[in-house]
Design a protein around this motif. Structure first.
Motif, short mmCIF file in Angstrom:
data_model
loop_
_atom_site.label_atom_id
_atom_site.label_comp_id
_atom_site.label_asym_id
_atom_site.label_seq_id
_atom_site.Cartn_x
_atom_site.Cartn_y
_atom_site.Cartn_z
N SER A 1 11.24 77.79 67.46
CA SER A 1 11.01 78.54 68.64
C SER A 1 10.98 77.66 69.97
O SER A 1 11.52 78.07 71.00
CB SER A 1 9.74 79.15 68.56
N ALA A 2 10.48 76.52 69.83
CA ALA A 2 10.38 75.50 71.08
C ALA A 2 11.87 75.10 71.30
O ALA A 2 11.92 74.83 72.48
CB ALA A 2 9.31 74.56 70.72
N TYR A 3 12.41 74.82 70.38
CA TYR A 3 13.78 74.53 70.80
C TYR A 3 14.56 75.47 71.40
O TYR A 3 15.41 75.36 72.21
CB TYR A 3 14.42 74.06 69.43
N GLY A 4 14.44 76.57 70.77
CA GLY A 4 15.11 77.90 71.38
C GLY A 4 14.82 78.17 72.98
O GLY A 4 15.42 78.37 73.87
N ALA B 1 13.50 75.86 74.97
CA ALA B 1 14.03 74.71 75.75
C ALA B 1 15.31 75.09 76.17
O ALA B 1 15.95 74.51 77.20
CB ALA B 1 13.60 73.55 75.16
N MET B 2 16.27 75.42 75.13
CA MET B 2 17.58 75.67 75.25
C MET B 2 17.95 77.07 76.30
O MET B 2 18.97 76.69 77.19
CB MET B 2 18.35 75.84 74.03
N ARG B 3 17.07 77.90 76.16
CA ARG B 3 17.14 79.18 77.16
C ARG B 3 16.63 78.70 78.47
O ARG B 3 17.56 79.08 79.45
CB ARG B 3 16.30 79.98 76.66
N GLY B 4 15.80 77.69 78.75
CA GLY B 4 15.19 77.64 79.80
C GLY B 4 16.46 76.46 80.63
O GLY B 4 16.97 76.56 81.77
N ALA B 5 17.09 75.74 79.87
CA ALA B 5 18.39 74.63 80.23
C ALA B 5 19.54 75.52 80.45
O ALA B 5 20.28 75.34 81.61
CB ALA B 5 18.67 73.92 79.40
N ALA B 6 19.83 76.72 79.93
CA ALA B 6 21.10 77.44 80.01
C ALA B 6 20.64 78.46 81.53
O ALA B 6 21.28 78.51 82.22
CB ALA B 6 21.29 78.62 79.07
N GLY B 7 19.31 78.93 81.58
CA GLY B 7 19.07 79.50 82.81
C GLY B 7 19.06 78.66 83.96
O GLY B 7 19.72 79.29 84.77
N ALA B 8 18.83 77.43 83.99
CA ALA B 8 19.01 76.47 85.10
C ALA B 8 20.42 76.29 85.27
O ALA B 8 20.68 76.27 86.64
CB ALA B 8 18.16 75.16 84.88
N PHE B 9 21.19 76.13 84.41
CA PHE B 9 22.72 75.96 84.42
C PHE B 9 23.24 77.24 85.27
O PHE B 9 24.04 77.05 86.11
CB PHE B 9 23.34 75.48 83.17
N ALA B 10 22.83 78.38 84.86
CA ALA B 10 23.46 79.44 85.13
C ALA B 10 23.03 79.77 86.59
O ALA B 10 23.82 80.14 87.27
CB ALA B 10 22.95 80.71 84.51
N ASP C 1 13.52 66.57 70.32
CA ASP C 1 12.12 66.89 70.19
C ASP C 1 12.16 68.13 68.95
O ASP C 1 11.13 68.12 68.08
CB ASP C 1 11.96 67.83 71.39
N LEU C 2 13.24 68.69 68.55
CA LEU C 2 13.35 69.50 67.38
C LEU C 2 13.26 68.60 66.14
O LEU C 2 12.50 68.93 65.26
CB LEU C 2 14.56 70.35 67.40
N TYR C 3 14.04 67.30 66.12
CA TYR C 3 13.94 66.56 65.14
C TYR C 3 12.51 66.08 64.96
O TYR C 3 11.96 65.74 63.66
CB TYR C 3 14.85 65.38 65.40
N ARG C 4 11.85 65.53 66.03
CA ARG C 4 10.58 65.00 66.10
C ARG C 4 9.52 66.06 65.36
O ARG C 4 8.75 65.80 64.51
CB ARG C 4 10.06 64.69 67.32
N ARG C 5 9.56 67.25 65.92
CA ARG C 5 8.58 68.34 65.32
C ARG C 5 8.86 68.56 63.91
O ARG C 5 7.88 68.83 62.99
CB ARG C 5 9.02 69.55 65.99
N LEU C 6 10.14 68.76 63.52
CA LEU C 6 10.44 69.11 61.92
C LEU C 6 9.96 67.58 61.07
O LEU C 6 9.52 67.87 60.06
CB LEU C 6 12.05 69.06 61.81
#
Length: 760
Positions: free
Chosen positions: A26-29, A31-40, A573-578
């Motif tokens: 969920s945290a990875y998703g 973060a990616m949505r936030g990055a995509a939103g910033a890019f858009a 970060d996803l790797y670290r959490r897993l």
């Protein structure tokens, strides 16, 4: 344990693991949505001409940035080589002079005492007690306590204190032990005190590993230690919470202390501090492998000086003897013996933290994943199981908790130094006048003027409430007992079968060669002028700096770069959490199973027996009518505090000292004498408050003294708003003292025993 109960525990562990995996994804998703939103949000339609200009400017800028980036890395390597050749001196922002070198002591070690020379414009007050700062020897070199002008060293100097530091050299003296180090630091303390005979005892401040070193010195030599300040220091090594503190599982995952012994044997009998730095970098792979370098690249025109300054310290790897790291791992990291009083510095002689009588200030942070606050403070409950036990021992402990700063920020952040460390220095002159107990320290800010102003509030806390930091009431520490036992077994096997072989094969020269090719060192000397491929890099980078072509920060290419950087960081970060969730789960599955099979570990904890009051309490109550004017003033202050809200403001304490300090008489006494009065009266007020008030006139033996104390109360009431309950108590004191001058029809019977008072 019943098999059904074990199944329930396994089910709970599996459920937590499932939840953590879901949280990681969920945290990875997110973060990616936030990055995509910033890019858009950054992307906008461009004309062909705008797109061409953006592409050209970005390409040229990227080429220049790349040249400057790699030249910065080359400079890092050159700095590392120069630092190595210079003998890795302390990286202090202040000049210093050598006072004592422990390599010449009867029990030599690679430590030294230096005096910090005050910078121009800073005047020291000869009446102020000195500071002795102990920096951590945890892989890196000394200097973190004075890394910047705004630092622990800087603010102690600004406050007029002479400042000394305990430093150390890169290589240990052959055969030195942790006991030798502690004894040398105790000798440094005596030297500092001898150099300042007219002041109170030195403040001893320890950072991280230097914190537990400071506590051990205070336990060895309590008569020469003033207030002790421990910053980000692990003291209770098994403590922590799941999903928050992955480093505490390292000992169990690796099978105990044998790995440190193996590393020492591969180093020819010397343990390489680079392995400890590896442990720190393991915690945050995103920062280790990408973020700090991308931050340098993104801010290439301003970031290199700060990057190079920090990397000079971060890349200075110091060594330990095999015996030193063995003692540390077995007694502290895995064994957790310090708070239990079982960490021996000599056969039959242990560090006893109960012997520390000086006030202790503990600074920790909720954002510190290397020394979490549980590890920084739980030792208090281990030594003093109840608030009353802490008070009866006459101990003062102040806890300061930051909300978010990371481990290194506790020591090197200028903002933390200006706010937290400056207030700690300010509090030092008043902490010894506090009655015994546990206090929470908070810092208030006033930004109404051109410069922020700070005030400190001390609020009484209960030892029993330290558990609020724990998710499971410390029951999750039980498997660490198993780790300690497993570590003893694996270490014995290693020492019996492996160590003799390796010690015969690996020579000190081979150890030095293996250290030279450690990946952390290779990353530095490999990117330096020793690499012929980088010969042409410096002039090309200088040319790029002189011809910088600014890029369009709002362009599509920069937006895409930042999106990619955010995606890489989110992936790490996803790797670290897993990884952390998996390691933690397997730790509890393995060692939790052994713990559940041991009836001694899983047996319900018997209720603690009520301890008999110590002799000091009995002696204080027996002398309830003994004392003079200062005793009476202190007793009134403590009784008034009981009527208040349990808070003490530093600004109010300063104002009280300014108004009546000289008249009360404590200021003229030594810190030890003043502290003895406060402790004695605190015991009386705490155990028999009514009797303390009834016998108050006995301390003020003449009408003149009673009139004088009333005058002090009036003076304080006229200048300080204490609140209605305290004001009413002042009137009550006045009435009793006035009545004491009138003929009395009855006398108060002598106080027989504590038991009789409690029975009444």
């Amino acid at each position: 344990m019943h098999p059904l109960d074990m199944m329930k525990v396994y089910g709970r562990v599996a459920e937590i693991y499932r939840l953590r995996l879901g949280e990681a994804i969920s945290a990875y998703g997110e973060a990616m949505r936030g990055a995509a939103g910033a890019f858009a949000g950054a992307a906008r339609p461009q004309t062909p001409e705008e797109a061409w200009r953006d592409t050209v400017s970005y390409t040229f800028d990227a080429m220049q940035r790349g040249l400057i980036f790699w030249d910065t890395m080359r400079q890092r390597g050159n700095n590392w080589i120069a630092h190595e050749k210079a003998g890795k001196p302390p990286l202090l922002a202040f000049d210093y002079e050598m006072i004592a070198d422990a390599r010449a002591f009867e029990r030599p070690c690679n430590y030294a005492l230096v005096r910090i020379l005050p910078p121009e414009g800073v005047v020291l007050d000869p009446q102020q007690r000195p500071f002795l700062i102990i920096d951590p020897r945890a892989g890196h070199g000394p200097g973190i306590g004075g890394f910047k002008k705004d630092s622990e060293v800087g603010f102690a100097l600004k406050a007029g204190h002479a400042v000394y530091m305990v430093i150390f050299f890169p290589e240990p003296v052959p055969g030195q032990t942790l006991a030798d180090v502690s004894l040398a630091e105790s000798e440094f303390l005596r030297i500092v005190r001898a150099r300042h005979p007219a002041t109170d005892k030195p403040v001893v401040m320890g950072n991280c590993q230097g914190g537990w070193a400071a506590m051990m010195v205070a336990a060895l030599d309590p008569e020469n230690v003033g207030p002790v300040v421990v910053n980000g220091a692990p003291m209770s090594y098994w403590a922590g919470n799941d999903a928050e503190n992955p480093m505490r599982y390292a000992g169990g995952v690796l099978g105990g202390s044998w790995t440190a012994l193996l590393a020492s044997d591969l180093g020819g009998g010397v343990f390489d501090g680079a392995f400890l730095v590896d442990n720190f970098e393991y915690l945050n792979p995103a920062n280790t492998y990408f973020t700090k370098y991308y931050s340098l690249y993104e801010k290439i025109d301003t970031e290199p000086p700060r990057f190079l300054e920090f990397e000079r310290w971060w890349g200075g790897y110091f060594l330990m003897n095999r015996a030193e790291i063995k003692w540390i791992v077995e007694n502290l990291f895995v064994g957790n013996k310090l708070a239990a009083g079982k960490a021996e510095w000599a056969p039959g002689k242990s560090f006893d933290l109960k012997a520390v009588r000086s006030p202790i200030i503990v600074f920790a942070s909720l954002g510190d994943n290397i020394t979490p606050p549980q590890q920084a403070i739980n030792w208090v409950a281990d030594i003093y199981p109840t608030t009353q036990a802490l008070k009866d021992a006459g101990q003062v402990i102040v806890g300061l908790m930051h909300d978010s700063v990371g481990h290194l920020g506790i020591f090197v952040s200028g903002a933390i130094a200006r706010r937290e460390h400056a207030q700690i220095v300010d509090l030092i002159d008043y902490v010894e006048s506090l009655p015994p107990g546990l206090y929470g320290m908070t810092i208030e800010e006033d930004h109404s003027g051109p410069e922020p102003k700070y005030d400190v509030t001390l609020t009484e806390r209960r030892v029993e409430d330290i558990d609020w930091l724990q998710k499971y009431g410390r029951r999750d520490e039980i498997p660490f007992e198993v780790v300690a036992n497993v570590s003893q077994s694996t270490s014995r096997v290693y020492e019996t079968f492996v160590h003799p072989l390796l010690s015969a094969v690996i020579t000190p020269e081979m150890g030095r060669a293996l250290r030279a090719v450690h990946p952390l060192r290779m990353a530095r000397w490999g990117l330096s002028d020793l690499n012929p491929a980088l010969k042409a890099l410096a002039p090309m980078a200088d040319f790029a700096r002189s011809q910088r072509t600014p890029r369009n920060e709002a362009g599509a290419h920069v937006a895409a770069e930042r999106f990619a950087a955010a995606a890489v960081t989110a992936g790490w970060d996803l790797y670290r959490r897993l990884r952390d969730a998996t390691v933690e789960t397997e730790f509890f599955r393995l060692y939790g199973t052994f713990a559940m099979l041991d009836p001694d570990l899983t047996a319900p904890v018997a209720p603690a027996l009520v301890e008999q009051p110590p002799a000091e309490v009995e002696a204080a109550l027996a002398a309830v009518r003994d004392g003079g004017f200062a005793d009476a003033a202190v007793r009134i202050a403590l009784l008034a505090q009981k009527r208040g809200n349990g808070e003490r403001r530093l600004s109010t304490l300063k104002r009280i000292r300014e108004l009546v300090g000289e008249d009360v008489g404590l200021v003229a006494l030594s810190a030890d004498a003043a502290q003895a009065i406060v402790r004695r009266q605190a015991l009386i007020v705490d155990h028999a408050p009514d009797l303390a008030l009834d016998t108050l006139p006995s301390l003020l033996k003449t009408p003149q003294e009673r009139a004088r104390i009333i005058d002090l109360l009036d003076r304080l009431g006229a200048h300080i708003a204490f609140g209605d309950p305290v004001a009413a108590f002042g009137g009550e004191v006045r009435d009793r003292l006035v009545a004491a001058d009138a003929p009395r029809s009855a006398t108060i019977t002598a106080f027989p025993t504590l038991a009789a008072e409690r029975a009444g």
